[in-house]
Design an enzyme around this catalytic site. Sequence first.
Site, PDB file in Angstrom:
ATOM      1  N   ASP A  52       0.827  -1.208   0.000  1.00  0.00           N
ATOM      2  CA  ASP A  52       0.000   0.000   0.000  1.00  0.00           C
ATOM      3  C   ASP A  52       0.862   1.259   0.000  1.00  0.00           C
ATOM      4  O   ASP A  52       2.082   1.202   0.177  1.00  0.00           O
ATOM      5  CB  ASP A  52      -0.904   0.022   1.233  1.00  0.00           C
ATOM      6  CG  ASP A  52      -1.999  -1.023   1.177  1.00  0.00           C
ATOM      7  OD1 ASP A  52      -2.464  -1.327   0.064  1.00  0.00           O
ATOM      8  OD2 ASP A  52      -2.388  -1.534   2.245  1.00  0.00           O
ATOM      9  N   TYR A 148       7.186 -10.034   6.705  1.00  0.00           N
ATOM     10  CA  TYR A 148       7.043  -8.601   6.947  1.00  0.00           C
ATOM     11  C   TYR A 148       7.606  -8.262   8.323  1.00  0.00           C
ATOM     12  O   TYR A 148       7.706  -9.124   9.197  1.00  0.00           O
ATOM     13  CB  TYR A 148       5.570  -8.174   6.928  1.00  0.00           C
ATOM     14  CG  TYR A 148       4.929  -8.127   5.566  1.00  0.00           C
ATOM     15  CD1 TYR A 148       4.831  -6.926   4.860  1.00  0.00           C
ATOM     16  CD2 TYR A 148       4.397  -9.277   4.987  1.00  0.00           C
ATOM     17  CE1 TYR A 148       4.221  -6.874   3.617  1.00  0.00           C
ATOM     18  CE2 TYR A 148       3.788  -9.238   3.739  1.00  0.00           C
ATOM     19  CZ  TYR A 148       3.700  -8.035   3.062  1.00  0.00           C
ATOM     20  OH  TYR A 148       3.100  -7.991   1.828  1.00  0.00           O
TER      21      TYR A 148
END
Length: 283
Positions: A52, A148
């Site tokens: 994003d 992540y």
Amino acid sequence: MLRYKAIVEYDGTNFVGWQRQQNGLSIQQLLEDKISTFTKQTVNLIAAGRTDAGVHALGQVVHFDLISPNNSKDLACINKETDNKEVSKQNNTTTTIDSLKMLPCRYNAYKLMSAVNYLLKPHRIILTSCEITTLQFHARFSAKARHYKYRIINRAVPSVIEQNRTWWIKTPLNVIDMIDASQHLIGKHDFTSFRSSACQAKSPLKTLTKIEVDTTNYPEIQIYFSAPSFLHHMVRNIVGTLVYIGLCKISPAAIKTILFAKNRAMAGPTAPSSGLYFVKVDY
């Protein structure tokens, strides 16, 4: 046809995200344009994950195809500038580098990477590796695991250096409670409570194989996540919930209730994109 695999590192601060959009500059658009400029071919990048706006990457993986110089069959090509070394063709035969010297330099993976990195300046994007791979490789569908991390600065004053790269939280966090709560999320679960309303995944079932809260470099707190795949905003929504637990706004025991409720409204807020990093992909 030649297929290339590249690893990309980027600062997502000034981009609308990975994917091409009409309302601003995306990382995909910039990379495709620069690769096309050098190769003189239209390029379509496929990424392991679509980050994003504001999300960073240390090891985003992409693949793209180029038409072979002879326009009829696959060719072996030099992946890096070394001498007297054999390079495998995709049909498992071998050829020496000397026999490849006629190959145009724009098909050489190392030179392609160097040229694209030059063209990307001054944008904070860089290819850290590039190689020719098999046509069977797919950056997204061949992935076995994605990793992540989320970075938090937990101190009284913000960090000038880490601005737009971390989430600054002024109030001291109860990290022990955050660690205890996080362990209830490991395994295969319905993560609807941590899923964005815009998520397009067909199923909310995901298998979180790792979640680790690391305070080694406190006041920086790093939270690591590993899974074959994630729901949209899943990591950021989990982080926001863990922070609420660390702030004593949610009890550690409530994490199980939130998970089983399958209700996004019961979980904590979505953590800012600035602290999230796409670390690497396993194949």
